[in-house]
Design a protein around this motif. Structure first.
Motif, PDB file in Angstrom:
ATOM      1  N   ALA A   1       0.835  -1.206   0.000  1.00  0.00           N
ATOM      2  CA  ALA A   1       0.000   0.000   0.000  1.00  0.00           C
ATOM      3  C   ALA A   1       0.867   1.253   0.000  1.00  0.00           C
ATOM      4  O   ALA A   1       0.572   2.224  -0.692  1.00  0.00           O
ATOM      5  CB  ALA A   1      -0.936  -0.012   1.200  1.00  0.00           C
ATOM      6  N   LEU A   2       1.954   1.231   0.748  1.00  0.00           N
ATOM      7  CA  LEU A   2       2.858   2.374   0.793  1.00  0.00           C
ATOM      8  C   LEU A   2       3.584   2.543  -0.540  1.00  0.00           C
ATOM      9  O   LEU A   2       3.785   3.665  -1.007  1.00  0.00           O
ATOM     10  CB  LEU A   2       3.851   2.210   1.941  1.00  0.00           C
ATOM     11  N   ALA A   3       3.931   1.441  -1.170  1.00  0.00           N
ATOM     12  CA  ALA A   3       4.580   1.501  -2.483  1.00  0.00           C
ATOM     13  C   ALA A   3       3.632   2.095  -3.530  1.00  0.00           C
ATOM     14  O   ALA A   3       4.034   2.924  -4.355  1.00  0.00           O
ATOM     15  CB  ALA A   3       5.041   0.107  -2.908  1.00  0.00           C
ATOM     16  N   ALA A   4       2.370   1.713  -3.486  1.00  0.00           N
ATOM     17  CA  ALA A   4       1.381   2.268  -4.418  1.00  0.00           C
ATOM     18  C   ALA A   4       1.215   3.771  -4.188  1.00  0.00           C
ATOM     19  O   ALA A   4       1.096   4.547  -5.139  1.00  0.00           O
ATOM     20  CB  ALA A   4       0.044   1.552  -4.260  1.00  0.00           C
ATOM     21  N   LEU A   5       1.223   4.182  -2.933  1.00  0.00           N
ATOM     22  CA  LEU A   5       1.124   5.600  -2.615  1.00  0.00           C
ATOM     23  C   LEU A   5       2.352   6.349  -3.136  1.00  0.00           C
ATOM     24  O   LEU A   5       2.242   7.427  -3.709  1.00  0.00           O
ATOM     25  CB  LEU A   5       0.976   5.788  -1.104  1.00  0.00           C
ATOM     26  N   CYS A   6       3.514   5.755  -2.962  1.00  0.00           N
ATOM     27  CA  CYS A   6       4.761   6.361  -3.435  1.00  0.00           C
ATOM     28  C   CYS A   6       4.732   6.552  -4.950  1.00  0.00           C
ATOM     29  O   CYS A   6       5.083   7.618  -5.459  1.00  0.00           O
ATOM     30  CB  CYS A   6       5.943   5.484  -3.018  1.00  0.00           C
TER      31      CYS A   6
END
Length: 106
Positions: free
Chosen positions: A90-95
């Motif tokens: 999820a954090l990678a997608a946000l990044c």
């Protein structure tokens, strides 16, 4: 097309998309990208760390904290980061979404 692909990602919630739009209006996406990038790299290496938020206004900080917490990461007041076990995707997608917005906004 690339933006549509990122924004249609199953990893981002509708609430995160709304916060991304608000962040774009507030012109704080580059600062958010820096913070999320640092957290993502520490997560990938299974490290903790301290990441101080440096936003000029409280609203900007609240937007960022809300968006990051929706990805499973909690930013503590002392700057430390607490991550849920499955926070990395999820954090990678946000990044990626923040990066695309930065590139398109130049």
């Amino acid at each position: 097309l690339l933006v549509q692909t990122c924004f249609n990602s199953a990893e981002l919630t509708e609430d995160q998309l709304l916060l991304l739009l608000e962040s774009l209006e507030e012109k704080i996406v580059p600062q958010q990208l820096k913070l999320v990038r640092e957290n993502t790299s520490h997560l990938a290496q299974n490290e903790g760390g301290k990441h101080l938020l440096s936003f000029s206004q409280e609203k900007e900080q609240e937007l960022t904290i809300a968006m990051v917490e929706m990805s499973g990461v909690t930013l503590q007041k002392d700057g430390s980061v607490v991550c849920m076990e499955d926070a990395f995707p999820a954090l990678a997608a946000l990044c990626v979404s923040l990066y695309v917005l930065c590139v398109l906004n130049k």
